[in-house]
Design a protein around this motif. Sequence first.
Motif, PDB file in Angstrom:
ATOM      1  N   ALA A  40      10.437  -1.967   0.949  1.00 25.32           N
ATOM      2  CA  ALA A  40      10.710  -3.028  -0.019  1.00 25.32           C
ATOM      3  C   ALA A  40      11.833  -3.943   0.462  1.00 25.32           C
ATOM      4  CB  ALA A  40      11.066  -2.422  -1.376  1.00 25.32           C
ATOM      5  N   ASP A  41      12.782  -3.392   1.170  1.00 25.98           N
ATOM      6  CA  ASP A  41      13.872  -4.215   1.706  1.00 25.98           C
ATOM      7  C   ASP A  41      13.413  -5.053   2.888  1.00 25.98           C
ATOM      8  OD1 ASP A  41      15.477  -3.079  -0.215  1.00 25.98           O
ATOM      9  OD2 ASP A  41      16.286  -1.528   1.136  1.00 25.98           O
ATOM     10  N   THR A  42      12.481  -4.542   3.666  1.00 26.74           N
ATOM     11  CA  THR A  42      11.978  -5.276   4.844  1.00 26.74           C
ATOM     12  C   THR A  42      10.463  -5.376   4.748  1.00 26.74           C
ATOM     13  OG1 THR A  42      11.902  -3.185   6.046  1.00 26.74           O
ATOM     14  CG2 THR A  42      13.880  -4.508   6.315  1.00 26.74           C
ATOM     15  N   PRO A  43       9.925  -6.496   4.230  1.00 31.71           N
ATOM     16  CA  PRO A  43       8.464  -6.632   4.079  1.00 31.71           C
ATOM     17  C   PRO A  43       7.721  -6.561   5.409  1.00 31.71           C
ATOM     18  CG  PRO A  43       9.632  -8.281   2.776  1.00 31.71           C
ATOM     19  CD  PRO A  43      10.642  -7.649   3.659  1.00 31.71           C
ATOM     20  N   SER A  44       8.366  -6.912   6.480  1.00 29.67           N
ATOM     21  CA  SER A  44       7.687  -6.844   7.774  1.00 29.67           C
ATOM     22  C   SER A  44       7.329  -5.416   8.156  1.00 29.67           C
ATOM     23  CB  SER A  44       8.573  -7.463   8.859  1.00 29.67           C
ATOM     24  OG  SER A  44       9.822  -6.767   8.947  1.00 29.67           O
ATOM     25  N   ALA A  45       8.103  -4.458   7.681  1.00 31.27           N
ATOM     26  CA  ALA A  45       7.788  -3.061   7.971  1.00 31.27           C
ATOM     27  C   ALA A  45       6.465  -2.663   7.328  1.00 31.27           C
ATOM     28  CB  ALA A  45       8.916  -2.157   7.478  1.00 31.27           C
ATOM     29  N   LEU A  46       6.205  -3.163   6.106  1.00 31.67           N
ATOM     30  CA  LEU A  46       4.924  -2.883   5.454  1.00 31.67           C
ATOM     31  C   LEU A  46       3.763  -3.475   6.237  1.00 31.67           C
ATOM     32  CD1 LEU A  46       3.423  -1.703   3.032  1.00 31.67           C
ATOM     33  CD2 LEU A  46       3.823  -3.860   1.825  1.00 31.67           C
ATOM     34  N   GLN A  47       3.958  -4.692   6.771  1.00 30.93           N
ATOM     35  CA  GLN A  47       2.904  -5.313   7.561  1.00 30.93           C
ATOM     36  C   GLN A  47       2.652  -4.530   8.845  1.00 30.93           C
ATOM     37  OE1 GLN A  47       1.174  -7.738   6.442  1.00 30.93           O
ATOM     38  NE2 GLN A  47      -0.122  -8.119   8.233  1.00 30.93           N
ATOM     39  N   LEU A  48       3.709  -4.080   9.490  1.00 34.06           N
ATOM     40  CA  LEU A  48       3.541  -3.262  10.698  1.00 34.06           C
ATOM     41  C   LEU A  48       2.825  -1.955  10.392  1.00 34.06           C
ATOM     42  CD1 LEU A  48       7.011  -3.786  12.427  1.00 34.06           C
ATOM     43  CD2 LEU A  48       4.810  -4.780  13.091  1.00 34.06           C
ATOM     44  N   ARG A  49       3.161  -1.359   9.273  1.00 31.49           N
ATOM     45  CA  ARG A  49       2.484  -0.122   8.889  1.00 31.49           C
ATOM     46  C   ARG A  49       1.010  -0.359   8.622  1.00 31.49           C
ATOM     47  NH1 ARG A  49       2.033   4.940   9.973  1.00 31.49           N
ATOM     48  NH2 ARG A  49       1.261   6.177   8.210  1.00 31.49           N
ATOM     49  N   LEU A  50       0.698  -1.489   8.006  1.00 29.08           N
ATOM     50  CA  LEU A  50      -0.688  -1.838   7.758  1.00 29.08           C
ATOM     51  C   LEU A  50      -1.453  -2.019   9.057  1.00 29.08           C
ATOM     52  CD1 LEU A  50      -2.894  -2.570   5.718  1.00 29.08           C
ATOM     53  CD2 LEU A  50      -2.051  -4.916   5.755  1.00 29.08           C
ATOM     54  N   LEU A  51      -0.842  -2.673  10.021  1.00 24.98           N
ATOM     55  CA  LEU A  51      -1.489  -2.866  11.315  1.00 24.98           C
ATOM     56  C   LEU A  51      -1.678  -1.527  12.040  1.00 24.98           C
ATOM     57  CD1 LEU A  51       0.323  -6.099  12.557  1.00 24.98           C
ATOM     58  CD2 LEU A  51      -1.976  -5.890  11.585  1.00 24.98           C
ATOM     59  N   GLN A  52      -0.719  -0.645  11.933  1.00 27.49           N
ATOM     60  CA  GLN A  52      -0.868   0.685  12.535  1.00 27.49           C
ATOM     61  C   GLN A  52      -2.029   1.445  11.900  1.00 27.49           C
ATOM     62  OE1 GLN A  52       2.869   2.662  12.182  1.00 27.49           O
ATOM     63  NE2 GLN A  52       3.906   1.372  13.706  1.00 27.49           N
ATOM     64  N   THR A  53      -2.190   1.330  10.595  1.00 30.37           N
ATOM     65  CA  THR A  53      -3.307   1.996   9.924  1.00 30.37           C
ATOM     66  C   THR A  53      -4.639   1.429  10.391  1.00 30.37           C
ATOM     67  OG1 THR A  53      -1.888   2.346   7.997  1.00 30.37           O
ATOM     68  CG2 THR A  53      -4.251   2.605   7.680  1.00 30.37           C
ATOM     69  N   VAL A  54      -4.692   0.090  10.542  1.00 36.18           N
ATOM     70  CA  VAL A  54      -5.931  -0.543  11.032  1.00 36.18           C
ATOM     71  C   VAL A  54      -6.251  -0.068  12.440  1.00 36.18           C
ATOM     72  CG1 VAL A  54      -6.975  -2.745  11.656  1.00 36.18           C
ATOM     73  CG2 VAL A  54      -5.691  -2.523   9.526  1.00 36.18           C
ATOM     74  N   MET A  55      -5.249   0.032  13.290  1.00 35.17           N
ATOM     75  CA  MET A  55      -5.477   0.508  14.656  1.00 35.17           C
ATOM     76  C   MET A  55      -5.961   1.953  14.674  1.00 35.17           C
ATOM     77  SD  MET A  55      -2.215  -1.137  16.633  1.00 35.17           S
ATOM     78  CE  MET A  55      -2.632  -0.271  18.135  1.00 35.17           C
ATOM     79  N   ALA A  56      -5.393   2.784  13.799  1.00 32.07           N
ATOM     80  CA  ALA A  56      -5.821   4.187  13.757  1.00 32.07           C
ATOM     81  C   ALA A  56      -7.266   4.312  13.298  1.00 32.07           C
ATOM     82  CB  ALA A  56      -4.899   4.979  12.813  1.00 32.07           C
TER      83      ALA A  56
END
Length: 312
Positions: A211-227
Amino acid sequence: MVDALVTLIVVLACLGALGVLAAARVVKQYERGVVFRLGRLRSDIRGPGFTMIAPLVDRLQKVNMQIVTMPVPGQEGITRDNVTVRVDAVVYFKVVDPADAIIAVEDYRFAVSQMAQTSLRSIIGKSDLDDLLSNREKLNQGLELMIDSPAVGWGVHIDRVEIKDVSLPETMKRSMARQAEADRERRARVINADAELQASKKLAEAASQMADTPSALQLRLLQTVMAVAAEKNSTLVLPIPVELLRFLEKGQQEIPAAVRAEGGAEGGAPAAGPAAAPERDAAPARPAQPAQPARQAMPTLTEREPEPHTVE
């Protein structure tokens, strides 16, 4: 004369040989000899090896000094917590005083066996079932003391006592199995709940950081897509932002409210009281206006056609 003398010598030699054979005894290394002369015990204990006794006067009785392994027959009894059990044991003992083992008791083996059986029954009545199953060392020591106390006067030393087997009724075995199964299930549930609690705490910390760093959520989303793409290549994943879904849901809730407000404004409010009647008569009649079609509500997310997306 010479022949008679030779015959006498031969006879005496034969008698001497027979006397030596009758008086000669051999005591083995693990034995001790107790001599009775005319029924009275001699103080000297014959050690291992060759020894002589007086024929027709002395009687030599050998005593085994080895450790004797004696199984105790299974004894049935009721424990202190009212459970019927059958217990088997083994007694290890040896003779330390041959004279007392022969004189003090008629049959020291039988005496030790009977004492072991009675002591085992006494131990069963004084103990709980859990002690018989798990605390055998303490029970073995108690048995050893109970048997060794009277055996000391018999010239016998109890080396050790071991409880060999504890037989339980079938109903008790099934009850114990259910108890163990319930206990293991309880521990498994507690461990699972503890794991869920720790996982929820970690997820809460992760959500706070994202919540403090929205970019971290986007990175996590991209990691899930890659997996997902690595595991199943035939699956197409199109991530939709959660903010867009919330915006569409909010707009769908606001549109019906606006429609109701507009419909109330076009209908107008009815006139109140008789004073309003002349004004309606005096006012010129207005031409009727054509009815306007109602504003079409915004289609929901499920009714919209999916927009084409290009995946590189």
